[in-house]
Write an enzyme that holds these catalytic residues in place. Structure first.
Site, PDB file in Angstrom:
ATOM      1  N   CYS A 125     -25.581 -12.010  90.500  1.00 54.27           N
ATOM      2  CA  CYS A 125     -25.052 -12.007  89.142  1.00 54.27           C
ATOM      3  C   CYS A 125     -26.010 -11.185  88.291  1.00 54.27           C
ATOM      4  O   CYS A 125     -27.060 -11.658  87.889  1.00 54.27           O
ATOM      5  CB  CYS A 125     -24.946 -13.426  88.602  1.00 54.27           C
ATOM      6  SG  CYS A 125     -24.331 -13.516  86.911  1.00 54.27           S
ATOM      7  N   LEU A 126     -25.663  -9.941  88.081  1.00 52.91           N
ATOM      8  CA  LEU A 126     -26.528  -9.035  87.335  1.00 52.91           C
ATOM      9  C   LEU A 126     -25.632  -8.149  86.482  1.00 52.91           C
ATOM     10  O   LEU A 126     -24.882  -7.317  87.006  1.00 52.91           O
ATOM     11  CB  LEU A 126     -27.369  -8.201  88.310  1.00 52.91           C
ATOM     12  CG  LEU A 126     -28.452  -7.315  87.760  1.00 52.91           C
ATOM     13  CD1 LEU A 126     -29.478  -8.136  86.967  1.00 52.91           C
ATOM     14  CD2 LEU A 126     -29.154  -6.578  88.879  1.00 52.91           C
TER      15      LEU A 126
END
Length: 186
Positions: A85-86
């Site tokens: 999750c970036l």
């Protein structure tokens, strides 16, 4: 660049010419495994991860898919799937970025500055916010168990399949992946 495929070729070549161990999957350049080392002076220092990169046909206009293949304890990485999750990869991707940016900037920043308020791993996020000392201990424990060069399965320098031993696939038939894929378990 005149086409996405030329840009993809150039970016993959740049990554391969860098200090990263890169393993193309299925003899192509759309899927790669890259050996990634935890950033210095972080809880992840000394850890070695095998990171899967999948490049969409529209790369660099569409972001690559990035996932850790060996386990990592981090609020922004799904512990089971390895999904990352970036925002810069998932929402803010720009054709100005390339694969070297992912491994030299984005992933190190992710490990250095976790964001527990936007977790993929709720347990890691909760522990980080409630008991920083226990969180740090668990991160280091995962590094020891799952992210040492000698104990990551299917390292980029050997010929083994990911997390699969010969015993798992031997059933008297050919061991080629074409013959095994799609067969039902006995």
């Amino acid at each position: 660049m005149s086409s996405p495929s030329k840009r993809r070729d150039m970016d993959v070549m740049k990554l391969m010419m860098s200090d990263y161990a890169v393993e193309p999957i299925n003899d192509g350049i759309n899927e790669l495994n890259v050996e990634f080392h935890g950033p210095k002076e972080s809880l992840y220092e000394g850890g070695v991860w095998k990171v899967r990169v999948e490049l969409p046909d529209a790369y660099p206009y569409k972001s690559p898919s990035i996932g850790f293949l060996n386990r990592i304890f981090h609020p922004n990485v799904d512990e089971l799937s390895g999904s990352v999750c970036l925002d810069v990869i998932n929402q803010s991707w720009s054709p100005m970025f390339d694969l070297l940016n992912v491994f030299e900037v984005f992933l190190p920043q992710l490990l250095l500055y976790p964001n527990p308020s936007d977790p993929l791993n709720g347990d890691a996020a909760s522990l980080m916010m409630k008991d920083k000392e226990q969180y740090e201990k668990k991160v280091k424990e995962y590094c020891e168990l799952y992210a040492k060069k000698g104990n990551i399965s299917g390292t980029l320098t050997d010929d083994s399949d990911e997390d699969v031993s010969d015993d798992d696939i031997s059933d008297g038939r050919s061991e080629s992946s074409e013959d095994v894929a799609g067969n039902a378990d006995p």
